[in-house]
Scaffold this motif. Structure first.
Motif, PDB file in Angstrom:
ATOM      1  N   LEU A 175       0.843  -1.185   0.000  1.00 21.49           N
ATOM      2  CA  LEU A 175       0.000   0.000   0.000  1.00 21.49           C
ATOM      3  C   LEU A 175       0.886   1.246   0.000  1.00 21.49           C
ATOM      4  N   THR A 228      -7.064   5.742  -1.458  1.00 24.38           N
ATOM      5  CA  THR A 228      -6.206   5.278  -2.534  1.00 24.38           C
ATOM      6  C   THR A 228      -7.028   4.375  -3.450  1.00 24.38           C
ATOM      7  N   THR A 230      -7.428   1.521  -6.960  1.00 22.85           N
ATOM      8  CA  THR A 230      -6.852   0.428  -7.749  1.00 22.85           C
ATOM      9  C   THR A 230      -7.644   0.275  -9.040  1.00 22.85           C
ATOM     10  N   ALA A 234      -6.863  -4.722  -7.002  1.00 18.73           N
ATOM     11  CA  ALA A 234      -6.146  -4.572  -5.727  1.00 18.73           C
ATOM     12  C   ALA A 234      -4.691  -5.009  -5.793  1.00 18.73           C
ATOM     13  N   TRP A 237      -1.779   0.192  -6.158  1.00 20.73           N
ATOM     14  CA  TRP A 237      -2.572   1.277  -5.595  1.00 20.73           C
ATOM     15  C   TRP A 237      -1.957   2.629  -5.933  1.00 20.73           C
ATOM     16  N   THR A 238      -2.826   3.612  -6.139  1.00 22.23           N
ATOM     17  CA  THR A 238      -2.386   4.976  -6.440  1.00 22.23           C
ATOM     18  C   THR A 238      -1.892   5.651  -5.158  1.00 22.23           C
ATOM     19  N   THR A 240      -1.910   7.985  -2.003  1.00 24.60           N
ATOM     20  CA  THR A 240      -3.066   8.349  -1.196  1.00 24.60           C
ATOM     21  C   THR A 240      -3.354   9.844  -1.276  1.00 24.60           C
TER      22      THR A 240
END
Length: 338
Positions: A175, A228, A230, A234, A237-238, A240
């Protein structure tokens, strides 16, 4: 609970008669009929609340604390489908997809995860592992017959796990790094609580609520949220984004840009991923009537239902434009005669 914009259900336990009455509407709540009665008490004060999965013409109920589920479709009889054996003092939690076929049973005390692909007629053990016994570990959540996630906390923070084979194997997914203390200019220890919303098999958002890791709760933190996204189920993730809410409350995602927020008194909506929040229209009575909950139609995420309950009385409102405008939905008269 609504299966479509038009088809909805009301589950009403009758403690005195030890039955559960089930009402259905097929016209968006304009008219309700008694669809059936289950000769078993589901929900209410005596039995913990059920897991309910609804379709247009069928219903699946899991009575709280039971060793089975109940299924019925239009024109059919109630069918009892047993869970795998639960030893004494072992509890189980159940989750089903909207197709009423694919589901999972977690034996909480043991960490045994079972899967069904036929609506609970048969079950198979897919994984037995000890992570579920650790404090702070979530139950697995699935968004397709094969894909799901869970998480737990360790010394370094949140460990986010993903499965692609219905829970048989899991792998950790990175993450984005979040520096909450630095972002918020505080010295107190902070922790994050994740909640995942998947819009389809690929796209979704992960909300990470901020709270103090020790000491009294800080109400100001309830107005902050990291988000965040996807686009590959999943796997990645971009970065936050820190979202500041207009009031303390819970956020519901319709898609990557359109969100709703429910506070103790109002419903807000945003069309730009939290950049600008506006109060919704049509809820003139406010939310004083009771703790609200929102259900979003998975098949049409423009449609959302807002429920309230207080003192044994329930209210229902619907929005068909992503939370901007709301109107009341009539509910059936569920009072017992005399």
């Amino acid at each position: 609970m609504f299966a479509t914009e038009k088809v909805g259900w009301v589950i009403m336990p009758r403690t005195g008669r030890r039955v559960t009455d089930i009402y259905r509407t097929t016209d968006g709540g304009l008219g309700w009929t008694l669809w059936g009665s289950l000769p078993e008490l589901v929900g209410g004060r005596d039995v913990p609340g059920p897991t309910v999965v609804v379709g247009e013409s069928a219903l699946l109920l899991v009575p709280g604390g039971s060793d089975h589920l109940m299924f019925r479709s239009d024109g059919g009889q109630w069918e009892k489908r047993n869970f795998p054996i639960l030893p004494a003092n072992v509890t189980g939690s159940v989750e089903f997809l909207p197709d009423l076929q694919h589901g999972w049973l977690l034996r909480d005390n043991y960490g045994d995860l079972f899967q069904t692909a036929d609506g609970g007629r048969t079950w198979k053990l897919v994984r037995s592992f000890r992570e579920f016994e650790d404090p702070g570990t979530s139950s697995p959540a699935f968004w397709s017959p094969t894909d799901g996630s869970m998480y737990y906390d360790d010394a370094s923070g949140i460990v986010f796990l993903v499965t692609r084979d219905a829970g048989a194997t899991w792998r950790a997914v990175d993450l984005p790094v979040i520096q909450a203390q630095q972002d918020l200019h505080v010295t107190a220890g902070l922790a994050l609580s994740p909640e995942l919303t998947m819009f389809d098999d690929a796209d979704g958002l992960l909300a990470l609520s901020v709270y103090r890791s020790s000491g009294p709760a800080d109400p100001a933190l309830r107005r902050l949220l990291y988000v965040t996204g996807t686009s590959d189920g999943a796997a990645h993730w971009t970065p936050t984004k820190l979202i500041r809410l207009p009031e303390p409350g819970g956020v519901v995602f319709l898609d990557s840009k359109r969100w709703m927020m429910v506070s103790d008194r109002r419903v807000y909506f945003t069309h730009d991923a939290g950049g600008r929040w506006q109060p919704a229209e049509g809820l003139d009575a406010g939310l004083w009537r009771g703790s609200p909950g929102i259900q979003v139609m998975q098949s049409n995420r423009n449609v959302a239902f807002l429920t309230f309950s207080a003192g044994g009385i329930e209210w229902l409102d619907v929005s068909t434009d992503g939370g901007e405008h709301w109107k009341p939905v009539p509910l059936p008269d569920i009072r017992e005669p005399g």
